[in-house]
Design a protein around this motif. Structure first.
Motif, PDB file in Angstrom:
ATOM      1  N   PRO A   1      41.660  26.461 -66.555  1.00 26.83           N
ATOM      2  CA  PRO A   1      42.415  27.499 -66.153  1.00 26.83           C
ATOM      3  C   PRO A   1      42.037  28.803 -66.581  1.00 26.83           C
ATOM      4  O   PRO A   1      41.550  29.094 -67.684  1.00 26.83           O
ATOM      5  N   LYS A   2      42.108  29.598 -65.752  1.00 27.74           N
ATOM      6  CA  LYS A   2      41.544  30.960 -65.960  1.00 27.74           C
ATOM      7  C   LYS A   2      42.352  31.646 -67.185  1.00 27.74           C
ATOM      8  O   LYS A   2      41.745  32.602 -67.875  1.00 27.74           O
ATOM      9  N   THR A   3      43.365  31.179 -67.419  1.00 27.02           N
ATOM     10  CA  THR A   3      44.214  32.124 -68.446  1.00 27.02           C
ATOM     11  C   THR A   3      44.025  31.503 -69.739  1.00 27.02           C
ATOM     12  O   THR A   3      44.576  32.259 -70.569  1.00 27.02           O
ATOM     13  N   TRP A   4      43.459  30.235 -69.807  1.00 29.20           N
ATOM     14  CA  TRP A   4      43.213  29.770 -71.336  1.00 29.20           C
ATOM     15  C   TRP A   4      42.176  30.699 -71.958  1.00 29.20           C
ATOM     16  O   TRP A   4      41.073  31.153 -71.340  1.00 29.20           O
ATOM     17  N   LYS A   5      42.253  30.675 -73.334  1.00 28.48           N
ATOM     18  CA  LYS A   5      41.343  31.430 -74.029  1.00 28.48           C
ATOM     19  C   LYS A   5      40.396  30.545 -74.628  1.00 28.48           C
ATOM     20  O   LYS A   5      40.400  29.457 -75.049  1.00 28.48           O
ATOM     21  N   SER A   6      39.264  31.244 -74.402  1.00 22.37           N
ATOM     22  CA  SER A   6      38.083  30.492 -74.888  1.00 22.37           C
ATOM     23  C   SER A   6      37.285  31.058 -76.091  1.00 22.37           C
ATOM     24  O   SER A   6      37.158  32.163 -76.217  1.00 22.37           O
ATOM     25  N   LYS A   7      36.973  30.080 -76.842  1.00 26.54           N
ATOM     26  CA  LYS A   7      36.209  30.248 -78.374  1.00 26.54           C
ATOM     27  C   LYS A   7      34.657  30.491 -77.846  1.00 26.54           C
ATOM     28  O   LYS A   7      34.182  30.035 -76.802  1.00 26.54           O
ATOM     29  N   PRO A   8      33.883  31.242 -78.863  1.00 26.77           N
ATOM     30  CA  PRO A   8      32.406  31.462 -78.523  1.00 26.77           C
ATOM     31  C   PRO A   8      31.895  30.207 -78.489  1.00 26.77           C
ATOM     32  O   PRO A   8      32.130  29.194 -79.605  1.00 26.77           O
ATOM     33  N   LYS A   9      31.054  29.974 -77.614  1.00 25.59           N
ATOM     34  CA  LYS A   9      30.365  28.685 -77.232  1.00 25.59           C
ATOM     35  C   LYS A   9      29.599  28.508 -78.534  1.00 25.59           C
ATOM     36  O   LYS A   9      28.476  29.302 -79.028  1.00 25.59           O
ATOM     37  N   THR A  10      29.258  27.429 -79.256  1.00 21.52           N
ATOM     38  CA  THR A  10      28.473  26.864 -80.303  1.00 21.52           C
ATOM     39  C   THR A  10      27.475  26.309 -79.482  1.00 21.52           C
ATOM     40  O   THR A  10      27.635  25.162 -78.847  1.00 21.52           O
ATOM     41  N   LYS A  11      26.001  26.653 -79.897  1.00 20.13           N
ATOM     42  CA  LYS A  11      25.083  25.707 -79.156  1.00 20.13           C
ATOM     43  C   LYS A  11      24.029  25.899 -80.406  1.00 20.13           C
ATOM     44  O   LYS A  11      23.175  26.890 -81.036  1.00 20.13           O
ATOM     45  N   GLU A  12      23.712  24.384 -80.969  1.00 20.83           N
ATOM     46  CA  GLU A  12      22.927  24.184 -81.958  1.00 20.83           C
ATOM     47  C   GLU A  12      21.775  23.315 -81.336  1.00 20.83           C
ATOM     48  O   GLU A  12      21.964  21.980 -81.586  1.00 20.83           O
ATOM     49  N   GLY A  13      20.852  23.540 -80.715  1.00 16.53           N
ATOM     50  CA  GLY A  13      19.777  22.787 -80.455  1.00 16.53           C
ATOM     51  C   GLY A  13      20.108  22.016 -79.383  1.00 16.53           C
ATOM     52  O   GLY A  13      20.327  22.215 -77.999  1.00 16.53           O
ATOM     53  N   LYS A  14      20.423  20.736 -79.862  1.00 17.67           N
ATOM     54  CA  LYS A  14      20.745  19.659 -78.909  1.00 17.67           C
ATOM     55  C   LYS A  14      22.162  19.496 -78.736  1.00 17.67           C
ATOM     56  O   LYS A  14      22.589  18.336 -78.384  1.00 17.67           O
ATOM     57  N   HIS A  15      22.996  20.169 -79.122  1.00 23.21           N
ATOM     58  CA  HIS A  15      24.328  20.100 -79.378  1.00 23.21           C
ATOM     59  C   HIS A  15      25.099  21.366 -78.884  1.00 23.21           C
ATOM     60  O   HIS A  15      24.919  22.460 -79.416  1.00 23.21           O
ATOM     61  N   GLN A  16      25.973  21.127 -77.756  1.00 26.11           N
ATOM     62  CA  GLN A  16      26.754  22.376 -77.473  1.00 26.11           C
ATOM     63  C   GLN A  16      28.202  22.058 -77.309  1.00 26.11           C
ATOM     64  O   GLN A  16      28.677  20.873 -77.058  1.00 26.11           O
ATOM     65  N   VAL A  17      29.036  22.983 -77.748  1.00 24.67           N
ATOM     66  CA  VAL A  17      30.335  22.759 -77.896  1.00 24.67           C
ATOM     67  C   VAL A  17      31.280  23.843 -77.264  1.00 24.67           C
ATOM     68  O   VAL A  17      30.847  25.228 -77.483  1.00 24.67           O
ATOM     69  N   GLN A  18      32.278  23.672 -76.421  1.00 26.40           N
ATOM     70  CA  GLN A  18      33.118  24.851 -75.955  1.00 26.40           C
ATOM     71  C   GLN A  18      34.489  24.446 -76.159  1.00 26.40           C
ATOM     72  O   GLN A  18      34.777  23.436 -75.623  1.00 26.40           O
ATOM     73  N   GLU A  19      35.268  25.507 -76.551  1.00 26.90           N
ATOM     74  CA  GLU A  19      36.652  24.969 -76.853  1.00 26.90           C
ATOM     75  C   GLU A  19      37.526  25.937 -75.797  1.00 26.90           C
ATOM     76  O   GLU A  19      37.268  27.251 -75.932  1.00 26.90           O
ATOM     77  N   TYR A  20      38.778  25.601 -75.438  1.00 27.40           N
ATOM     78  CA  TYR A  20      39.920  26.494 -74.941  1.00 27.40           C
ATOM     79  C   TYR A  20      41.099  26.076 -75.381  1.00 27.40           C
ATOM     80  O   TYR A  20      41.526  24.864 -75.592  1.00 27.40           O
ATOM     81  N   THR A  21      42.073  27.093 -75.498  1.00 26.97           N
ATOM     82  CA  THR A  21      43.589  26.931 -75.901  1.00 26.97           C
ATOM     83  C   THR A  21      44.409  27.587 -74.697  1.00 26.97           C
ATOM     84  O   THR A  21      44.017  28.549 -74.206  1.00 26.97           O
ATOM     85  N   ASP A  22      45.663  27.037 -74.605  1.00 29.68           N
ATOM     86  CA  ASP A  22      46.710  27.463 -74.040  1.00 29.68           C
ATOM     87  C   ASP A  22      47.752  27.438 -75.133  1.00 29.68           C
ATOM     88  O   ASP A  22      48.556  26.305 -75.078  1.00 29.68           O
ATOM     89  N   SER A  23      48.175  28.566 -76.025  1.00 34.54           N
ATOM     90  CA  SER A  23      48.673  28.438 -77.067  1.00 34.54           C
ATOM     91  C   SER A  23      50.442  28.341 -76.508  1.00 34.54           C
ATOM     92  O   SER A  23      51.293  27.992 -77.096  1.00 34.54           O
ATOM     93  N   SER A  24      50.734  28.912 -75.592  1.00 38.97           N
ATOM     94  CA  SER A  24      52.129  28.870 -74.785  1.00 38.97           C
ATOM     95  C   SER A  24      52.459  27.471 -74.794  1.00 38.97           C
ATOM     96  O   SER A  24      53.589  27.204 -74.681  1.00 38.97           O
ATOM     97  N   ASN A  25      51.574  26.582 -74.191  1.00 36.49           N
ATOM     98  CA  ASN A  25      52.040  25.072 -74.261  1.00 36.49           C
ATOM     99  C   ASN A  25      51.623  24.315 -75.292  1.00 36.49           C
ATOM    100  O   ASN A  25      51.634  22.981 -74.962  1.00 36.49           O
TER     101      ASN A  25
END
Length: 453
Positions: free
Chosen positions: A198-222
């Motif tokens: 969802p476009k309205t969800w807040k994303s945290k800065p993507k973490t990228k450590e070589g062979k490991h990538q993590v992206q997180e999103y939150t919808d605090s209202s729900n």
């Protein structure tokens, strides 16, 4: 009627519950109603109907409608159909102070009693409609409905505006070899992955450590979160793509898991909601899974966003600059403005229950009658056969003058009949002076609608 047995109807999406006679038929999203309960399949059957309508902005910016103002509007509307025996008064709906409007429509030979209250800029209406001869007999159904009606915080998505995220990760394994005749040299291959969020969800800065990538999103209202983790494993595990769904409970959280593994690449989705809300939000998790891609073919970031309707289960591609107007839209129609031209509704999608089976040509006649009443000097410039997903459709091009903005306009209408009784309308309306330039980014609107299970 005092010995009648009742069942409970609950709508988590709209946040209400009500009791209805257990032998009555339940219909959802029929005509203008969120839910209807009818005694039989007869078109003249007595029925109990629920409507929730957003009143924000209906009197102008910053103005709030009062029950008295709404009652006056309703009376004006029923007087236009020559209603008689008009009665008004006060009543209770659950714990809410409410008003009622009762009247008889001679032409249709039906009586109607509407009970309503306003809460948080929305009006909640319970209406009882019956042939005049059965009105008194079934009136206890309305009284019980009003007594048992409760509201609560709505949960789950009715619709969502989604955007795609596309990235890649290197694999250490590959069947590719060098051209050298003396050695076989594996060449790392690239895996591309894409998911929608969802476009309205807040994303945290993507973490990228070589062979490991993590992206997180939150919808605090729900109280929702999504974690997407992609990593290269030390060892190759499988040549065939393997998937796994599971759930875990941590404290007061319900976690939906989806894991995809191919060769040495592992992708994990974790969608989290509050424990007890999982039924309401599982449809969103299922869309995350359905739209996820992980493959060696290059994936390009789409030039469009995607709009999901979770009530009628369809999605359609829309421009990045589109935004649904919640004040103009309702549960049958989604109306969009283009933020590059924000003062004018550009596009709408309507899926309405017509109540009876209807032929496509007849539905087209109904729509054209509407356009002839709302657009000045309208004329058809072309018509062609088309498809809306698996349904036969018509695409019609119109010219005319829009009196609301006092400009010449071009209109594209695509209509279809879905499952024999539902009318589908896609409508694009643009001022003539911007039509050519704007349509270039809208061309996929009419070919991208898909229904899903």
């Amino acid at each position: 009627m005092s010995d009648i047995k009742y069942s409970k109807y609950v709508s988590n999406q709209y946040g209400f519950e009500i009791e209805y006679p257990e032998k009555w038929i339940v219909k959802e999203h029929s005509a203008m109603y969120l839910a209807s309960f009818v005694e039989s399949k007869d078109v003249n059957s007595p029925g109990l109907n629920i409507t929730i309508q957003n009143l924000e902005g209906s009197l102008g910016p910053g103005q709030t409608m009062t029950p008295k103002q709404l009652l006056d509007i309703l009376i004006q509307q029923i007087e236009q159909v020559n209603a008689t025996n008009i009665e008004t008064g006060s009543c209770k709906i659950g714990s809410n102070n409410a008003d009622f409007l009762s009247y008889f429509v001679p032409e249709q030979k039906v009586r109607n009693k509407q009970c309503f209250f306003i809460k948080n800029n929305s009006v909640f209406i319970i209406s009882y409609v019956s042939p005049n001869s059965k009105f008194t007999k079934n009136l206890p159904v309305l009284e019980n409905g009003c007594e048992t009606f409760k509201t609560f915080e709505a949960k789950g998505f009715k619709y969502a505006h989604m955007e795609a995220f596309t990235s890649s990760i290197k694999s250490a394994t590959s069947t590719s070899t060098s051209t050298s005749s003396t050695s076989l040299s594996p060449s790392p291959s690239t895996y591309y992955y894409q998911y929608w969020v969802p476009k309205t969800w807040k994303s945290k800065p993507k973490t990228k450590e070589g062979k490991h990538q993590v992206q997180e999103y939150t919808d605090s209202s729900n109280n929702l979160s999504l974690r997407v983790e992609v990593q290269q494993k030390t060892n190759k595990t499988t040549d065939v793509k393997e998937t796994k769904k599971s759930t875990t409970i941590t404290k007061d959280k319900h976690n939906f898991h989806y894991d995809v593994t191919i060769e040495d690449i592992h992708l994990s989705l974790v969608f989290t909601c509050l424990q007890g809300d999982e039924t309401s939000y599982e449809p969103m998790f299922e869309r995350f899974i359905a739209d996820l891609k992980l493959e060696t073919s290059f994936l390009e970031s789409p030039i469009y966003d995607r709009f999901y309707n979770f009530i009628f289960k369809f999605h359609i591609h829309i421009p990045h600059s589109f935004k649904m107007d919640p004040n103009l839209s309702n549960f049958t129609s989604s109306i969009f403005v283009d933020q590059d031209y924000p003062m004018y509704p550009i596009f709408n999608i309507t899926l309405e229950d017509l109540g009876i089976p209807i032929a496509l040509d007849k539905y087209k006649e109904i729509l054209m009658s509407f356009y002839h009443h709302t657009v000045e000097d309208i004329r058809t410039t072309s018509q062609e056969n088309d498809r809306a997903d698996n349904y036969r459709a018509l695409r019609i091009h119109l010219d005319g003058r829009d009196p609301e903005i006092d400009k010449n306009c071009k209109i594209i209408v695509k209509c279809a009949v879905v499952k024999r009784t539902k009318g589908l309308l896609l409508n694009l309306r643009l001022p003539t002076d911007i039509y050519e330039s704007f349509y270039k980014k809208y061309f996929y609107l009419f070919t991208s609608l898909v229904f899903y299970n």
